[in-house]
Write a protein that holds these residues in place. Structure first.
Motif, PDB file in Angstrom:
ATOM      1  N   GLU A   1      37.838  66.604  73.365  1.00 21.28           N
ATOM      2  CA  GLU A   1      38.354  65.464  72.598  1.00 21.28           C
ATOM      3  C   GLU A   1      37.258  64.471  72.250  1.00 21.28           C
ATOM      4  N   LYS A   2      36.341  64.267  73.172  1.00 24.84           N
ATOM      5  CA  LYS A   2      35.269  63.302  72.914  1.00 24.84           C
ATOM      6  C   LYS A   2      34.399  63.751  71.751  1.00 24.84           C
ATOM      7  N   MET A   3      34.011  64.998  71.805  1.00 22.22           N
ATOM      8  CA  MET A   3      33.184  65.522  70.721  1.00 22.22           C
ATOM      9  C   MET A   3      33.972  65.600  69.425  1.00 22.22           C
ATOM     10  N   ARG A   4      35.241  65.916  69.488  1.00 25.82           N
ATOM     11  CA  ARG A   4      36.079  65.995  68.286  1.00 25.82           C
ATOM     12  C   ARG A   4      36.162  64.643  67.590  1.00 25.82           C
ATOM     13  N   LYS A   5      36.291  63.567  68.383  1.00 22.97           N
ATOM     14  CA  LYS A   5      36.353  62.228  67.788  1.00 22.97           C
ATOM     15  C   LYS A   5      35.034  61.882  67.110  1.00 22.97           C
ATOM     16  N   THR A   6      33.919  62.283  67.707  1.00 26.58           N
ATOM     17  CA  THR A   6      32.610  62.035  67.086  1.00 26.58           C
ATOM     18  C   THR A   6      32.493  62.767  65.751  1.00 26.58           C
ATOM     19  N   LEU A   7      32.942  63.997  65.722  1.00 30.63           N
ATOM     20  CA  LEU A   7      32.876  64.763  64.471  1.00 30.63           C
ATOM     21  C   LEU A   7      33.770  64.163  63.393  1.00 30.63           C
ATOM     22  N   PHE A   8      34.962  63.692  63.761  1.00 32.06           N
ATOM     23  CA  PHE A   8      35.853  63.081  62.769  1.00 32.06           C
ATOM     24  C   PHE A   8      35.266  61.777  62.228  1.00 32.06           C
ATOM     25  N   ASP A   9      34.630  61.008  63.091  1.00 30.92           N
ATOM     26  CA  ASP A   9      34.010  59.761  62.618  1.00 30.92           C
ATOM     27  C   ASP A   9      32.930  60.056  61.582  1.00 30.92           C
ATOM     28  N   ARG A  10      32.141  61.096  61.834  1.00 26.89           N
ATOM     29  CA  ARG A  10      31.099  61.441  60.872  1.00 26.89           C
ATOM     30  C   ARG A  10      31.715  61.972  59.573  1.00 26.89           C
ATOM     31  N   LEU A  11      32.779  62.744  59.689  1.00 27.89           N
ATOM     32  CA  LEU A  11      33.414  63.307  58.494  1.00 27.89           C
ATOM     33  C   LEU A  11      34.075  62.225  57.652  1.00 27.89           C
ATOM     34  N   PHE A  12      34.819  61.308  58.283  1.00 30.19           N
ATOM     35  CA  PHE A  12      35.478  60.251  57.515  1.00 30.19           C
ATOM     36  C   PHE A  12      34.472  59.285  56.914  1.00 30.19           C
ATOM     37  N   GLY A  13      33.361  59.060  57.629  1.00 36.56           N
ATOM     38  CA  GLY A  13      32.313  58.225  57.054  1.00 36.56           C
ATOM     39  C   GLY A  13      31.710  58.842  55.811  1.00 36.56           C
ATOM     40  N   TYR A  14      31.582  60.152  55.812  1.00 31.64           N
ATOM     41  CA  TYR A  14      31.065  60.853  54.631  1.00 31.64           C
ATOM     42  C   TYR A  14      32.061  60.787  53.475  1.00 31.64           C
ATOM     43  N   LEU A  15      33.353  60.924  53.772  1.00 35.44           N
ATOM     44  CA  LEU A  15      34.367  60.905  52.721  1.00 35.44           C
ATOM     45  C   LEU A  15      34.440  59.549  52.024  1.00 35.44           C
ATOM     46  N   LYS A  16      34.176  58.505  52.745  1.00 38.10           N
ATOM     47  CA  LYS A  16      34.276  57.163  52.168  1.00 38.10           C
ATOM     48  C   LYS A  16      33.069  56.804  51.310  1.00 38.10           C
ATOM     49  N   THR A  17      32.038  57.620  51.363  1.00 38.48           N
ATOM     50  CA  THR A  17      30.811  57.266  50.633  1.00 38.48           C
ATOM     51  C   THR A  17      30.500  58.215  49.489  1.00 38.48           C
ATOM     52  N   VAL A  18      31.284  59.250  49.284  1.00 39.34           N
ATOM     53  CA  VAL A  18      30.977  60.221  48.227  1.00 39.34           C
ATOM     54  C   VAL A  18      32.136  60.293  47.249  1.00 39.34           C
ATOM     55  N   GLU A  19      31.797  60.731  46.052  1.00 40.43           N
ATOM     56  CA  GLU A  19      32.791  61.003  45.014  1.00 40.43           C
ATOM     57  C   GLU A  19      32.154  61.964  44.027  1.00 40.43           C
ATOM     58  N   PHE A  20      32.660  63.185  43.975  1.00 36.44           N
ATOM     59  CA  PHE A  20      32.044  64.240  43.175  1.00 36.44           C
ATOM     60  C   PHE A  20      32.826  64.447  41.881  1.00 36.44           C
ATOM     61  N   SER A  21      32.071  64.748  40.845  1.00 29.75           N
ATOM     62  CA  SER A  21      32.690  65.222  39.604  1.00 29.75           C
ATOM     63  C   SER A  21      32.577  66.730  39.471  1.00 29.75           C
ATOM     64  N   ASN A  22      31.869  67.352  40.425  1.00 35.59           N
ATOM     65  CA  ASN A  22      31.678  68.801  40.419  1.00 35.59           C
ATOM     66  C   ASN A  22      32.860  69.470  41.111  1.00 35.59           C
ATOM     67  N   SER A  23      33.410  70.466  40.473  1.00 35.73           N
ATOM     68  CA  SER A  23      34.603  71.124  40.992  1.00 35.73           C
ATOM     69  C   SER A  23      34.318  71.896  42.269  1.00 35.73           C
ATOM     70  N   LEU A  24      33.223  72.669  42.321  1.00 38.06           N
ATOM     71  CA  LEU A  24      32.924  73.494  43.483  1.00 38.06           C
ATOM     72  C   LEU A  24      32.720  72.642  44.729  1.00 38.06           C
TER      73      LEU A  24
END
Length: 1491
Positions: free
Chosen positions: A641-664
């Motif tokens: 669970e500890k490691m899972r929370k760390t991975l989710f924090d990194r993933l959600f941080g990435y989602l909030k900072t990117v926006e792609f126009s590329n479909s793939l």
């Protein structure tokens, strides 16, 4: 029936308890995977009932000789035993063997039944365990089977069933008493012909079918087989040449003896012969391919020779030393520098050897019922090591071969047999390739190989297979990598393990951490091929052990751990960082792909989210999407669970900072998120709130109305897809938010957004209403969540479980999930009602139909309407109950989904389809409607549900298996969960395969599908045909038909009138009837109407008298009038002058063949409801108008479409006699008399061909004479009547005169029913071109040009109808000119060759072109000779001149340049017009051929 519980809870299945229940039933060989299912007890009960009904129906069908039902039941029988195994007692199995045996040997048995019996018996015997049955269980007589085989072999059974018999006769051989082997051998020796390879191969094949040692004891084999026929077969083999194809059958006998009874026959004196022939069969080359050792003819024996090698190693007569010498000899030939054809042969031999070697180890060490032979012949550990050392270098070199590709199965099999010896060699190649610069392909090859063998390298040893050995492995590479990893990007300070540098490892498990780290650093966006195999290897590693730091477990379980285990725990400290680094690496790959697509991408570079046409999925895009998704899924599942929370924090941080126009990039990111959030309820809640806020802010009113929204909106719409990959708990907890998101998506007019909402509804319903394994609650994951003091992580390292140790957790929908699904569907049903409204745009209809089609495709809980009525199946000749695959309610959820107000859902959808099909004409919408209608049937197209179970384990699931068992017997927890789910899918598929009786609801669906299958033109034609048929039928039924007096001999008039007065109508027989009542047409009525779809007509000459004696055939009579003004044709002239009956018959055959020529498309249209004539399509302007009585012609047959006429020459050649004259009845006021034969032939010719081209194209037409010829003559001349031609399928028979009969009907007082009526209006047909003005050469050229267009008819606007019609017109014109002798280069008719008539009259003179002497006329023009001179007489060759004094050919031997020049000189001398060949002597000719 699977019950729906009130409360959601997981169902735990203990496979060990179910296995014990299954084994207690003492079945022959059942499949065991059904013990993993939550409804095992109910399934067993229903399966037994279903199998018993199949057996009963199959036997009843065979006993009643019902071939159709026997095929149906046998097909169901084979599917059942392939899916559930031989779930029958031993007595039932033997009864079935006896039953199939009796079916095959029954006298005059139906051939279809024999083929069906071979199929069922063959499938049953293949599923039985070899050596389980023998003559002690059941004894059969071999003679009936042998007689049956000989009949089939000699082609005395039609149709041929020899191929079917060859597959099953061998299975009967195990039930022959061994005392009969001597009689069988003596009988078979009569079939042997020495010196003929073909007959020797046939003899060996028969021996293989009737002689076997399977089912015998070793004493029986020694007493009845070895001396009787084994040794004679070996003598034949030892004396055979290398190119004898039958030697492989001898080796098959020997290999079978070695497998079942290795002590029955000592082969050690023959090892030199066997291994010498084995070596010669490899096609080895010496000195760069200059010399070939062996001719390669025994390649077919390689598999049997490999089997002999396997089963002769070990024991008192071991062939191990010979095998080692063979491998040492061929080692140099396998080196990559000596690659050749022999490389592939050696590779196939070794692959077969390893496969048989693994099978022998399984038979001797792992199976419960071990190999039935003395234990002294079992393999020892020493034998296994010796064989491995002999093959290891060969297998590794073949791994790098470019000519032998076997997906690394050879290396994988050898690693499975002895991984302790093979793996260090492979690790050397892997680590050395990391730093190789000159050979980059080496690293790619070894990475691909490790993706297959990695689990065998790191898994725990199996004590049942082999006791653990205390082996000290070389740790040089581990020490090097421990020092080198400091420079790797994945290195983290504090992850060093100094003990690695000083410890000598006794296991290979520490290499897993270094391989994992090396492969993560090798992920490269520029090398997608290699990265795909890296993903597969990492998924296998991540699935093999917990991805957590287990170093604290040392203090809790130190006493249970070895030194290797402790260092393994220390190495696990770096795992959390490797996992975190892996996620970071994957996110970097996605960022890179958002700018640059893969080098072999199937789509455009930088395909935008808004461009749907550019979203093409290539091979490399698939690697990224599937590989990243599966890898992330395992990562988030196996971490704590500890490691899972760390991975989710990194993933959600990435989602909030990117926006792609590329479909793939957007799709890969969406797949990554979906693979992650399903394991955590908290992360899912956080993500759904984030996406719902984004969608509410971005999707405004303008965006809802826009069909091309901006890419920023589509990016977050794509990110909403992971919301629908939730578990049932997450759906219940977030139902309101999910409904809001779906509502937002479905309100948009953009196709991409609407499809995303449709996918959401479908995915949620599938999760809520499906029975599935619960991976998050698997026993392993529950254990990993506990503290380390409660479990020892070393015991779970690459652990494999067998079935008796397995526990599966199942999710079964409960009442909360079903109610939630019903609420979602209540929002879905309004879409169905919306489609019934008028005024919808085409795009709206398309979107809504796609929504309905997608949502309803996976819902099996829509039940059929209650108020249905079964309809009788009159077209299927079933006498027994339909063969059923129904498993009752054992695998079906008991709850049924209904409409919002309790109405039936299928009925609602079908009513929508019926309503919308009348108003829409959009092709896309019609396709959707067809799919929805088919879904309403409740049947799915299921394939391969009865396939081999292990073949369905693809990808990583097929790697996480203990391969020493050969099959998926001991597997990891991941694979076991997948196997349980696949077995559930197979059971449901078999249940849905059920064939049931049709009902009126099915009839409505099929009517809709049939309506969709017709295009607008076909629908209009069908409508017109129905209307015209009805109107004409009504008109004809209102006509008064008087009765005519007739006597018993007046058969023509009597039968014609009887057919008209017959109350039977074509409509009553299911065939529409078309009437045309013009005076020049043929009015017909048939008591026994044939189908309109009939494609042939049967015809012959006959009279009404003969037809009265053949009432079992439909008769086709035609009254044909003649015309004196018609020109005389060559055929009719020959017919009038012929006196020979056979010649007359052949001439009449020609006339009818030309008359019945297949009409063109105009004629086809002429026979529709709007046609003028019943036979042709001639327009009304081309036919003379008359209302005379003689112009009204009756015929007792009706034609609605022209039919192609086909002749059987034997019917017209084998004629007993033909009358020289033909008589008819005078229907009018004239006197009926006999007609002169010559005039009869003239009228027949004129009647068939006519004067106009339109009549010729109609086939058989009525040519009416003018009024003057129709009136009675004042002289005593015979009034010309109509020639009667009877067309049916009988032979040509006598034509007898009819009794004269006067019927006084004044010409001016015709009855109203004979007065011609005005024809109904018809559609104008295209005008035909006039080809009469073209020359014959131009006509043929144009015909060939049109013929070339016919091959492209599919691409023409009208599907080539106009071209076909034009070709038919041209062909008719060519035939007409041939018949009339007009403008033809050659005056010879091709049909005249078959008729020999002595003609004394002078033939009409024809002008033939004068060509130069010696020239030849070809299709391409005149071909002149090389020398235009007068031809010389043929030269008489003196063949003695080409022989020398010893009578040997001078030209024998190899052709040389001198011989070639002599031949040219000789031929020029012979062909020259000034040749002196007649003067050449024998000596001169010999001089020309002198060497």
């Amino acid at each position: 029936m699977v019950k729906v519980k009130e409360k959601s809870e997981l169902v735990t299945v203990n496979a060990g308890e179910n296995l014990k229940k299954l084994l207690d039933k003492n079945f022959v060989r059942p499949t065991k995977h059904s013990i993993l299912l939550p409804y095992f007890d109910e399934l067993e009960e229903e399966t037994g009932k279903n199998f018993q009904s199949i057996i009963n129906g199959m036997m009843a069908a065979f006993l009643t000789e019902n071939a159709i039902e026997a095929t149906e039941y046998t097909d169901m029988f084979t599917k059942h035993i392939r899916l559930f195994g031989l779930r029958m007692s031993k007595e039932t199995f033997l009864d079935l063997v006896r039953f199939f045996y009796e079916v095959l040997i029954k006298k005059d048995q139906n051939r279809s039944l024999m083929k069906t019996a071979c199929l069922g018996f063959g499938k049953m015997m293949k599923l039985s365990r070899s050596g389980s049955f023998g003559y002690r269980d059941l004894t059969l007589d071999w003679k009936p089977i042998y007689e049956l085989f000989l009949r089939a072999l000699n082609n005395k059974i039609k149709p041929d069933i020899s191929a079917n018999l060859n597959d099953v006769i061998l299975s009967f051989a195990i039930f022959y008493h061994p005392e009969e082997h001597a009689n069988i051998w003596e009988t078979l020796l009569q079939e042997m012909i020495i010196g003929s390879p073909l007959f020797m191969e046939q003899f060996m094949t028969i021996c293989r079918l009737f002689l076997t040692v399977e089912g015998l004891s070793e004493d029986d084999a020694k007493k009845y087989s070895v001396d009787t026929w084994i040794k004679p077969l070996w003598d034949l083999y030892s004396r055979a040449d290398m190119n004898a194809p039958w030697t492989s059958v001898c080796m098959e006998h020997i290999s079978e003896l070695c497998f079942y009874h290795p002590g029955a026959y000592n082969l050690s004196p023959h090892y030199d012969v066997i291994f010498t022939k084995m070596m010669r069969s490899f096609e080895l080359t010496v000195r760069g391919g200059k010399v070939s050792v062996g001719d390669g003819q025994e390649v077919s024996s390689n598999s049997h020779l490999a089997s002999i090698c396997v089963y002769t190693i070990g024991g008192p007569n071991s062939s191990l030393s010979h095998f080692q010498r063979l491998m040492q000899y061929i080692l140099v030939n396998v080196h990559p520098l000596n690659v050749g054809d022999h490389t592939e042969q050696i590779g196939f031999f070794l692959r077969d050897f390893i496969k048989e070697f693994k099978n022998r180890l399984k038979e001797e060490r792992l199976k419960v019922k071990k190999r039935r032979c003395s234990s002294e012949f079992y393999l020892t550990d020493k034998d296994i090591d010796a064989v491995t050392e002999s093959i290891m270098d060969l297998a590794i070199m073949l791994m790098f071969s470019t000519t032998f590709q076997d997906d690394y199965q050879l290396v994988h099999g050898l690693t499975t047999i002895n991984r302790e010896l093979v793996t260090p060699k492979l690790l050397d190649h892997l680590y050395s390739s990391l730093t190789a610069v000159s050979e980059p392909h080496r690293l790619t090859t070894i990475i691909e190989a490790f993706s297959v063998i990695i689990f065998e390298v790191i898994r725990q040893p199996d004590s049942e297979y082999r006791l653990p050995r205390n082996i000290k492995y070389d740790s040089t590479w581990l020490k090097y990598l421990e020092e080198e990893r400091i420079n790797w990007p994945s290195y983290k300070t504090g992850s060093e393990v100094p003990e690695v540098k000083t410890h000598s490892f006794t296991s290979l498990r520490p290499h897993a951490f270094y391989i994992m780290e090396v492969f993560v650093n090798q992920i490269n966006v520029s090398d997608v091929g290699r990265t795909g195999y890296i993903f597969r290897t990492l998924i296998t590693l991540f699935s093999s052990f917990p991805l957590i730091d287990i170093s604290p477990a040392i203090k809790f379980h130190e006493k249970e751990m070895s030194e290797d285990d402790k260092i393994l725990c220390f190495l696990s400290k770096r795992v959390p960082h490797i996992v975190e680094y892996t996620l970071e690496k994957l996110l970097d790959v996605i960022t890179c792909l958002s700018v640059v697509v893969p080098k072999t991408s199937g789509g455009e570079v930088g395909a935008s989210m808004s461009n749907e046409s550019q979203k093409q999925l290539g091979d490399e895009e698939t690697v990224w999407k599937l590989g990243i998704g599966q890898l992330v899924r395992v990562m988030f599942e196996r971490v704590d669970e500890k490691m899972r929370k760390t991975l989710f924090d990194r993933l959600f941080g990435y989602l909030k900072t990117v926006e792609f126009s590329n479909s793939l990039a957007s799709e890969i990111l969406s797949s990554l998120v979906a693979s992650a959030i399903w394991v955590s309820r908290e992360a899912y809640r956080q993500y759904i709130e984030f996406i719902s806020v984004k969608l509410k802010n971005l999707i405004t009113d303008d965006v809802r109305k826009s069909r091309n929204p901006p890419s920023s909106v589509l990016f977050y719409v794509e990110l909403s897809r992971p919301l629908f990959a939730a578990t049932h708990h997450m759906i219940l907890e977030n139902e309101q938010l999910l409904s809001q998101v779906i509502q937002i998506l479905l309100q948009c007019e953009s196709t991409n957004i609407h499809k995303c909402g449709t996918f959401g509804v479908s995915a949620l319903l599938s999760t809520l209403l499906s029975i599935d394994t619960e991976a998050t609650a698997s026993p392993e994951n529950e254990t990993f969540a506990k503290p380390l003091n409660e479990w020892n992580p070393i015991k779970y390292w690459a652990k494999c479980n067998d079935l008796k140790e397995t526990v599966i957790r199942w999710y079964i929908p409960a009442k909360p999930e079903v109610d939630c699904a019903q609420r979602l569907l209540n929002k879905f049903f309004p879409f169905i009602q919306e489609l019934t409204k008028t005024g919808q745009t085409r795009e709206t209809i398309r979107r809504v139909l796609n929504h309905v089609m997608t949502v309803s495709q996976d819902i099996d809980l829509f039940e059929h309407p209650d108020s249905i009525r079964n309809i009788s199946d009159v077209y299927t000749p079933f006498c027994l109950p339909i063969s059923s695959s129904s498993l009752g309610k054992s695998c079906v959820l008991e709850h049924q989904i209904k409409g919002p107000n309790g109405e039936n859902a299928r009925e609602m959808m079908l009513q929508m389809v019926e309503s919308l099909s009348k108003s829409t004409h959009d092709p896309v919408s019609l396709i959707h409607l067809s799919t929805i209608a088919f879904q309403c049937l409740g049947k799915k197209k299921v394939t391969r549900f009865d396939s081999d179970f292990d073949s369905l384990l693809t990808g990583v699931y097929g790697v996480l298996v203990d391969s020493t068992y050969g099959k998926a017997t001991k597997v990891s927890q991941h694979t076991m969960d997948q196997m349980a789910f696949m077995k559930h899918v197979q059971a449901q598929s078999f249940h849905n395969y059920e064939t049931r009786h049709p009902n009126d609801f099915d009839e409505r669906i099929l009517n809709c599908l049939f309506d969709f299958a017709l295009n607008d033109y076909e629908k209009s034609e069908q409508s017109k045909s129905e209307q015209n048929t009805g109107s004409q039928l009504e008109e004809n039924m209102s006509t008064n038909i008087p009765e005519f007096p007739s006597d018993a001999d007046d058969s023509v008039v009597e039968e014609s009138m009887r057919s008209i007065r017959s109350p039977t109508t074509p409509e009553a027989n299911g065939s529409p009837r078309v009437h045309s009542n013009l005076s020049h047409s043929i009015v017909t009525s048939t008591p026994k109407s044939r189908s309109v779809a009939s494609a042939k007509i049967e015809s012959s000459y006959g009279s009404s008298k003969s037809s009265s004696h053949n009432n079992d055939h439909d008769r086709s009579r035609s009254f044909i009038e003649n015309d004196e003004n018609a020109p005389m044709t060559p055929i009719t002239k020959k017919l009038t002058q012929a006196t020979d009956m056979r010649s007359k018959a052949l001439l009449r055959q020609r006339l009818l063949r030309k008359a019945m020529k297949k009409p063109d498309d105009d004629a086809n249209r002429g026979c529709s409801s709007n046609s003028v004539g019943a036979w042709g399509s001639a327009s009304t302007e081309s036919l003379p108008e008359s209302s005379e009585l003689f112009n009204s012609v009756l015929s007792p047959i009706v034609r609605t479409a022209p039919r192609q006429f086909q002749f059987d020459s034997d019917t017209f050649v084998n004629i007993p006699k033909v009358a020289a004259s033909t008589a008819i009845n005078d229907i009018g006021g004239g006197i009926q008399e006999q007609i002169d034969t010559k005039k009869d032939a003239d009228r027949l010719e004129n009647r068939i061909f006519g004067n106009t081209k339109q009549e010729y194209h109609r086939g058989i037409v009525d040519k009416t004479p003018d009024k003057q010829s129709a009136k009675p003559s004042t002289s005593n001349k015979v009034q010309e009547e109509i020639v009667t031609i009877v067309l049916d399928d009988s032979d040509i028979i006598d034509v007898t005169p009819q009794k004269p009969q006067r019927i006084a009907v004044p010409e001016e007082e015709h009855p109203p029913w004979l007065v011609s009526r005005k024809p109904p209006p018809r559609a104008p047909s295209p005008e035909k071109e006039d080809y009469s003005k073209l020359s014959y050469k131009e006509l043929v050229a144009k015909k060939n040009q049109v013929m070339g267009l016919i091959s492209h008819f599919e691409h023409l606007p009208d599907k080539g109808k106009r071209v076909l019609r034009q070709f038919q017109d041209l062909d008719d014109e060519v035939e007409r000119r041939k018949d009339l002798g007009l403008d033809i280069v050659s005056d010879q008719d091709d049909d005249d060759d078959i008729i020999v008539i002595d003609d004394e009259d002078e033939e009409p003179k024809r002008v033939a072109p004068i060509f130069p002497s010696g020239s030849v006329m070809t299709q391409n023009g005149l071909l002149p000779t090389r020398r235009i001179v007068d031809p010389v007489p043929a030269v008489q060759m003196d063949f003695n001149a080409i022989l020398d004094r010893n009578n040997k050919k001078l030209m024998a031997g190899k052709m040389t340049d001198q011989k070639y020049r002599n031949v040219i000189l000789f031929t020029d001398s012979c062909c020259s017009p000034t040749s002196r060949m007649n003067k050449l002597t024998t000596a001169d000719i010999k001089m020309l051929f002198q060497l």
